[in-house]
Design an enzyme around this catalytic site. Structure first.
Site, PDB file in Angstrom:
ATOM      1  N   THR A  56      43.473  33.573  39.427  1.00 27.50           N
ATOM      2  CA  THR A  56      42.237  33.573  40.217  1.00 27.50           C
ATOM      3  C   THR A  56      41.031  33.179  39.369  1.00 27.50           C
ATOM      4  O   THR A  56      39.964  32.911  39.900  1.00 27.50           O
ATOM      5  CB  THR A  56      42.005  34.943  40.867  1.00 27.50           C
ATOM      6  OG1 THR A  56      42.181  35.938  39.867  1.00 27.50           O
ATOM      7  CG2 THR A  56      42.966  35.185  42.000  1.00 27.50           C
ATOM      8  N   ASP A  75      57.790  30.155  29.770  1.00 28.24           N
ATOM      9  CA  ASP A  75      58.377  29.431  28.629  1.00 28.24           C
ATOM     10  C   ASP A  75      59.563  28.652  29.168  1.00 28.24           C
ATOM     11  O   ASP A  75      59.770  28.595  30.387  1.00 28.24           O
ATOM     12  CB  ASP A  75      58.782  30.439  27.529  1.00 28.24           C
ATOM     13  CG  ASP A  75      58.724  29.823  26.133  1.00 28.24           C
ATOM     14  OD1 ASP A  75      59.252  28.704  25.944  1.00 28.24           O
ATOM     15  OD2 ASP A  75      58.154  30.463  25.225  1.00 28.24           O
ATOM     16  N   LYS A 123      50.626  49.994  36.182  1.00 30.76           N
ATOM     17  CA  LYS A 123      50.710  48.625  35.668  1.00 30.76           C
ATOM     18  C   LYS A 123      50.442  48.594  34.168  1.00 30.76           C
ATOM     19  O   LYS A 123      49.403  49.061  33.694  1.00 30.76           O
ATOM     20  CB  LYS A 123      49.705  47.710  36.374  1.00 30.76           C
ATOM     21  CG  LYS A 123      49.814  46.254  35.901  1.00 30.76           C
ATOM     22  CD  LYS A 123      49.034  45.317  36.792  1.00 30.76           C
ATOM     23  CE  LYS A 123      47.650  45.022  36.257  1.00 30.76           C
ATOM     24  NZ  LYS A 123      47.624  44.016  35.179  1.00 30.76           N
ATOM     25  N   ASP A 175      53.276  43.659  33.579  1.00 32.98           N
ATOM     26  CA  ASP A 175      52.555  42.427  33.918  1.00 32.98           C
ATOM     27  C   ASP A 175      52.308  41.614  32.652  1.00 32.98           C
ATOM     28  O   ASP A 175      51.215  41.664  32.079  1.00 32.98           O
ATOM     29  CB  ASP A 175      51.237  42.786  34.612  1.00 32.98           C
ATOM     30  CG  ASP A 175      50.502  41.562  35.122  1.00 32.98           C
ATOM     31  OD1 ASP A 175      51.132  40.498  35.285  1.00 32.98           O
ATOM     32  OD2 ASP A 175      49.284  41.674  35.358  1.00 32.98           O
ATOM     33  N   LYS A 227      53.429  38.231  32.561  1.00 31.08           N
ATOM     34  CA  LYS A 227      53.344  36.822  32.996  1.00 31.08           C
ATOM     35  C   LYS A 227      54.120  35.868  32.084  1.00 31.08           C
ATOM     36  O   LYS A 227      53.552  34.969  31.460  1.00 31.08           O
ATOM     37  CB  LYS A 227      51.879  36.393  33.107  1.00 31.08           C
ATOM     38  CG  LYS A 227      51.084  37.200  34.127  1.00 31.08           C
ATOM     39  CD  LYS A 227      49.676  36.649  34.278  1.00 31.08           C
ATOM     40  CE  LYS A 227      48.850  37.440  35.268  1.00 31.08           C
ATOM     41  NZ  LYS A 227      48.541  38.826  34.838  1.00 31.08           N
ATOM     42  N   ARG A 239      39.786  49.713  37.138  1.00 36.16           N
ATOM     43  CA  ARG A 239      38.573  50.420  36.728  1.00 36.16           C
ATOM     44  C   ARG A 239      37.992  51.403  37.737  1.00 36.16           C
ATOM     45  O   ARG A 239      37.464  52.448  37.302  1.00 36.16           O
ATOM     46  CB  ARG A 239      37.519  49.395  36.272  1.00 36.16           C
ATOM     47  CG  ARG A 239      37.909  48.754  34.941  1.00 36.16           C
ATOM     48  CD  ARG A 239      37.168  47.473  34.677  1.00 36.16           C
ATOM     49  NE  ARG A 239      37.641  46.411  35.556  1.00 36.16           N
ATOM     50  CZ  ARG A 239      37.154  45.165  35.553  1.00 36.16           C
ATOM     51  NH1 ARG A 239      36.158  44.860  34.730  1.00 36.16           N
ATOM     52  NH2 ARG A 239      37.657  44.254  36.362  1.00 36.16           N
TER      53      ARG A 239
HETATM   54  O1  C5P Z   1      39.945  47.034  36.892  1.00 33.20           O
HETATM   55  P1  C5P Z   1      40.472  46.166  38.007  1.00 33.20           P
HETATM   56  O2  C5P Z   1      40.750  46.908  39.291  1.00 33.20           O
HETATM   57  O3  C5P Z   1      39.639  44.931  38.215  1.00 33.20           O
HETATM   58  O4  C5P Z   1      41.900  45.724  37.433  1.00 33.20           O
HETATM   59  C1  C5P Z   1      42.712  44.874  38.130  1.00 33.20           C
HETATM   60  C2  C5P Z   1      43.949  44.587  37.346  1.00 33.20           C
HETATM   61  O5  C5P Z   1      44.646  43.524  37.985  1.00 33.20           O
HETATM   62  C3  C5P Z   1      43.698  44.135  35.929  1.00 33.20           C
HETATM   63  O6  C5P Z   1      44.799  44.599  35.127  1.00 33.20           O
HETATM   64  C4  C5P Z   1      43.676  42.642  36.024  1.00 33.20           C
HETATM   65  O7  C5P Z   1      44.097  42.009  34.853  1.00 33.20           O
HETATM   66  C5  C5P Z   1      44.694  42.392  37.135  1.00 33.20           C
HETATM   67  N1  C5P Z   1      44.491  41.157  37.869  1.00 33.20           N
HETATM   68  C6  C5P Z   1      43.324  40.848  38.552  1.00 33.20           C
HETATM   69  N2  C5P Z   1      43.192  39.702  39.231  1.00 33.20           N
HETATM   70  C7  C5P Z   1      44.190  38.849  39.274  1.00 33.20           C
HETATM   71  C8  C5P Z   1      45.386  39.128  38.610  1.00 33.20           C
HETATM   72  C9  C5P Z   1      45.496  40.306  37.918  1.00 33.20           C
HETATM   73  O8  C5P Z   1      42.390  41.619  38.536  1.00 33.20           O
HETATM   74  N3  C5P Z   1      44.044  37.745  39.963  1.00 33.20           N
END
Ligand code: C5P
Length: 237
Positions: free
Chosen positions: A125, A70, A39, A65, A67, A216
């Site tokens: 979220t 417009d 991603k 990603d 998003k 992460r």
């Molecule tokens: O590090 P982590 O596993 O939390 O990363 C999740 C990824 O998914 C990040 O790139 C975050 O921006 C994205 N994301 C999220 N929750 C959402 C939409 C996207 O964590 N509702």
């Protein structure tokens, strides 16, 4: 267009959230063999631009990603500009409305059978019900998610991005049609970081996720490849 995975292979999307191309390249090399997709989000895209897509594509298909949101003509133009970089998934905001979603889909079709999946984001979220009310939405978040999800699918989206909490309701309301990409995933025993409503990889897939997004817990691990491999293995059990 990508086909939806039927087994553990290909379900894992690793979020390469870093502002530098060098770090992104190193991470992609480590986790690429275990990832269905990588991603590429706004942090890296804003720092390094479209060339970052090529760097990740060298290792795995790419979920871009960014998003988009417009007027329909501008979104269609942006999708058209991105096609040269061959993203495999691309996000737009459902809140842009039916004409914007349809314009994104139509623009993507110019790439032919290898076109990117168009995924709609419904309610971020990070938005609680007070934030929804502040934007003029009086309904509960789940109701608004389903309303936008249905509209996006009817307007030409191929799938949706949603939280683990929303997967079952979306499957109940919209059936099997949407491809579902689900972030907010934490393997059992790993830190929640700033995610508050998480599911394990297996829980999300059992609820109806097609793909899971993990950042992460993999990118911050001492052994990112091992962490990614363990997640894929956990889906096979
Ligand atoms: O590090 P982590 O596993 O939390 O990363 C999740 C990824 O998914 C990040 O790139 C975050 O921006 C994205 N994301 C999220 N929750 C959402 C939409 C996207 O964590 N509702």
């Amino acid at each position: 267009m990508l086909s939806r995975p039927t087994g553990p292979e290909g379900r894992l999307i690793v979020a390469i959230d870093t502002p530098t191309l060098a770090r992104a390249e190193a991470l992609a090399a480590q986790v690429g063999p275990f990832a269905g997709l990588l991603k590429l989000g706004l942090e890296l895209f804003c720092a390094e631009g479209p060339p970052a897509l090529g760097v990740l594509k060298a290792r795995a298909p790419v979920f871009l990603d960014v998003k988009l949101h417009d007027i329909p003509n501008t979104v269609a133009g942006a999708v058209g500009s991105l096609l040269a970089r061959r993203p495999d998934m691309l996000t737009i905001h459902a809140g842009g409305g039916p004409a914007m979603v349809a314009a994104a889909r139509k623009a993507a079709e110019a790439a032919g059978p290898a076109r990117p999946m168009i995924l709609a984001v419904t309610v971020l979220t990070s938005m609680d019900e007070a934030a929804l009310r502040a934007t003029g939405v009086p309904d509960a978040a789940e109701k608004q998610v389903l309303r936008l999800a249905r509209m996006a699918m009817e307007s030409g989206a191929d799938g949706l991005v949603c939280s683990p909490r929303e997967v079952a309701a979306i499957r109940a309301g919209l059936g099997d049609a949407p491809g579902l990409v689900v972030p907010g995933i934490r393997p059992a025993g790993s830190a929640a970081d700033d995610q508050s409503r998480t599911a394990t990889p297996a829980e999300a897939v059992a609820a109806g996720a097609d793909w899971i997004v993990v950042g992460r817990p993999i990118t911050g691990a001492a052994d990112p490849a091992g962490a990614a491999r363990a997640i894929v293995a956990s889906l096979a059990r």
